[in-house]
Design an enzyme around this catalytic site. Structure first.
Site, PDB file in Angstrom:
ATOM      1  N   ASP A   3       5.604   2.770   1.957  1.00  0.00           N
ATOM      2  CA  ASP A   3       4.866   1.993   2.359  1.00  0.00           C
ATOM      3  C   ASP A   3       4.008   2.040   4.144  1.00  0.00           C
ATOM      4  OD1 ASP A   3       4.310  -0.773   3.235  1.00  0.00           O
ATOM      5  OD2 ASP A   3       5.511  -1.998   3.110  1.00  0.00           O
ATOM      6  N   HIS A   4       2.252   2.062   3.905  1.00  0.00           N
ATOM      7  CA  HIS A   4       1.805   2.488   4.718  1.00  0.00           C
ATOM      8  C   HIS A   4       1.763   1.396   5.725  1.00  0.00           C
ATOM      9  CE1 HIS A   4      -0.614   4.639   6.796  1.00  0.00           C
ATOM     10  NE2 HIS A   4      -1.520   5.320   5.607  1.00  0.00           N
ATOM     11  N   ARG A   5       1.864  -0.228   5.829  1.00  0.00           N
ATOM     12  CA  ARG A   5       2.523  -0.898   6.722  1.00  0.00           C
ATOM     13  C   ARG A   5       3.237  -0.557   7.606  1.00  0.00           C
ATOM     14  NH1 ARG A   5       3.241  -5.962   3.683  1.00  0.00           N
ATOM     15  NH2 ARG A   5       4.904  -4.669   1.934  1.00  0.00           N
ATOM     16  N   VAL A   6       3.896  -0.293   7.046  1.00  0.00           N
ATOM     17  CA  VAL A   6       4.989   0.885   8.202  1.00  0.00           C
ATOM     18  C   VAL A   6       5.158   1.897   8.817  1.00  0.00           C
ATOM     19  CG1 VAL A   6       8.059   0.302   8.513  1.00  0.00           C
ATOM     20  CG2 VAL A   6       7.055  -1.294   7.412  1.00  0.00           C
ATOM     21  N   PRO A  13       0.701  -1.058  -0.124  1.00  0.00           N
ATOM     22  CA  PRO A  13       0.177  -0.267  -0.183  1.00  0.00           C
ATOM     23  C   PRO A  13       1.164   1.610  -0.068  1.00  0.00           C
ATOM     24  CG  PRO A  13      -0.059  -0.918   2.186  1.00  0.00           C
ATOM     25  CD  PRO A  13       0.991  -2.155   1.425  1.00  0.00           C
TER      26      PRO A  13
END
Length: 426
Positions: free
Chosen positions: A398-401, A226
């Site tokens: 990276d929107h996960r991180v 993402p």
């Protein structure tokens, strides 16, 4: 204890590679970290280092042989262990036997691997040229070209003439470095007519292995990670003046990109939560700042990693980046130099591009796209209009991180370093 050595995945998405040359022989003692082979892929020739220590019991792949990633290529035995014992204990095929774990694939040549002195092969083998004169029959001697499978494939893709090339590989074999600067064989392309409805003519350019690998890698990144984007406009007049002073007084010349990479490292040091990547089980945060720098090479790009950027003097950083870039373009990068890192830098400013967004390079959680520095009118602190040199950068995250606030905090730290460049050197 016997240890199996398998063909590594030198570059993501690469399914086949070839041993350009073995750096060890059967019976040699090796230690972990010692280079044991030069491996050739579509992207580069890299040194492969042993991950374990032992005695070389068998080399199961010939130089120049195209082999599937994951296939057994060698066996290490324990001191005092016979070669037969080590091979049997490892469950590897005997030397000369076809490896059971090396299935054929669309990317792997069907012909047998070249030996040091190849024998004549069936018609259609790329190592055997066409008859020397029109009308010769099957018994006429033919000119023969000894080249690695990768070189033969690249020659076909690029329409290169190998007949006049003197190979520098083992036994005179033509290897990738021998064709780096060759120009395609002159030939007028034959446009393919479009449909009868009046579509324009076109010419199909076959995909190279590198283009296929890049396409797979970036499609995977865009589809599974993402992305989100933040933009900053940095005033770089002070940065350019600092560079001028450094280059006027130091034998080592630094580039704007060197200063940008150093500022990225300093910002990751100041915002350590951003120095991380996503894994299936956890967010992995690093204590060292390792940054990949995008390098344009023939037919694509590579991203060698500079390690410990936060600890490096600017001159050392500049020399390291220059060395990595030169060896990447020459196809002499090492495997470990393409691995690791949490962040990438891609600079298209030297091409005049003012602003762009980059696709993340997994597993990195961020990539900074750097545009060209240009003079623009800006509003000064007192409200007056003045001219300043501005550089636009875009962070892909990276929107996960990285959540939005954390990414914004990092970008602000980077902008502060760029606009007050003396802090980069502290």
């Amino acid at each position: 204890m016997a240890t199996v050595i398998r063909m590594p995945e030198i570059a993501a998405g690469t399914g086949v590679a070839a041993i350009q040359s073995w750096l060890v022989a059967v019976g040699d003692e090796v230690v972990a970290g010692q280079p044991i082979a030069e491996i050739e892929t579509e992207k580069a020739v890299v040194e492969y280092e042993a991950e374990d220590s032992g005695v070389v019991a068998a080399l199961l792949v010939s130089e120049g042989e195209a082999t599937a990633v994951g296939s057994t290529i060698a066996v290490l035995g324990a001191p005092g262990e016979s070669a037969d014992e080590a091979i049997a204990a490892a469950g590897a095929p005997a030397p000369g036997a076809a490896p059971a774990d090396s299935p054929a694939s669309d990317d792997q040549p069907r012909e047998a691997a070249s030996s040091a002195v190849p024998t004549a092969q069936a018609s259609g083998d790329p190592e055997v040229s066409a008859p020397t004169a029109a009308g010769d029959d099957d018994e006429t001697p033919t000119a023969r070209i000894f080249a690695t499978p990768l070189v033969r494939r690249l020659a076909r893709e690029r329409d290169l003439d190998l007949t006049s090339i003197v190979g520098t590989g083992p036994n005179g074999r033509i290897v990738r470095r021998d064709i780096e600067n060759l120009q395609p064989t002159p030939a007028a392309p034959e446009p393919t007519a479009g449909a009868t409805g009046g579509d324009p003519a076109y010419t199909d350019i076959p995909h190279t292995g590198m283009r296929r690998a890049i396409a797979r890698r970036l499609t995977e990144s865009k589809a599974t990670v993402p992305h989100f984007y933040l933009v900053a406009h940095c005033r770089v007049d002070a940065l350019l003046e600092l560079r001028r002073q450094i280059n006027a007084s130091d034998a080592v010349k630094v580039s704007v990109n060197d200063l940008v990479v150093k500022a990225v490292g300093a910002a990751l040091r100041d915002v350590p939560d951003a120095n991380a990547i996503w894994t299936d089980d956890a967010t992995r945060r690093f204590s060292s700042v390792d940054i990949a720098v995008a390098v344009s090479v023939d037919g694509g790009l590579l991203t060698p990693v500079v390690r410990g950027v936060e600890r490096m003097a600017l001159g050392d950083l500049s020399a390291t980046i220059r060395d990595l870039a030169e060896r990447a373009r020459a196809g002499r990068i090492k495997q470990r130099e393409l691995e690791g890192g949490s962040f990438s830098v891609s600079n298209l400013g030297m091409y005049g591009t003012t602003e762009f967004s980059a696709i993340l390079n997994p597993p990195h959680a961020g990539i900074l796209a750097v545009g060209a520095a240009q003079k623009q009118p800006v509003v000064g602190a007192d409200g007056s209009i003045e001219v300043a040199t501005m550089m636009t950068v875009t962070l892909s995250a990276d929107h996960r991180v990285l959540d939005g606030a954390l990414a914004a905090q990092w970008l602000a730290a980077f902008q502060g370093k760029i606009e007050n460049p003396v802090t980069i050197l502290i």
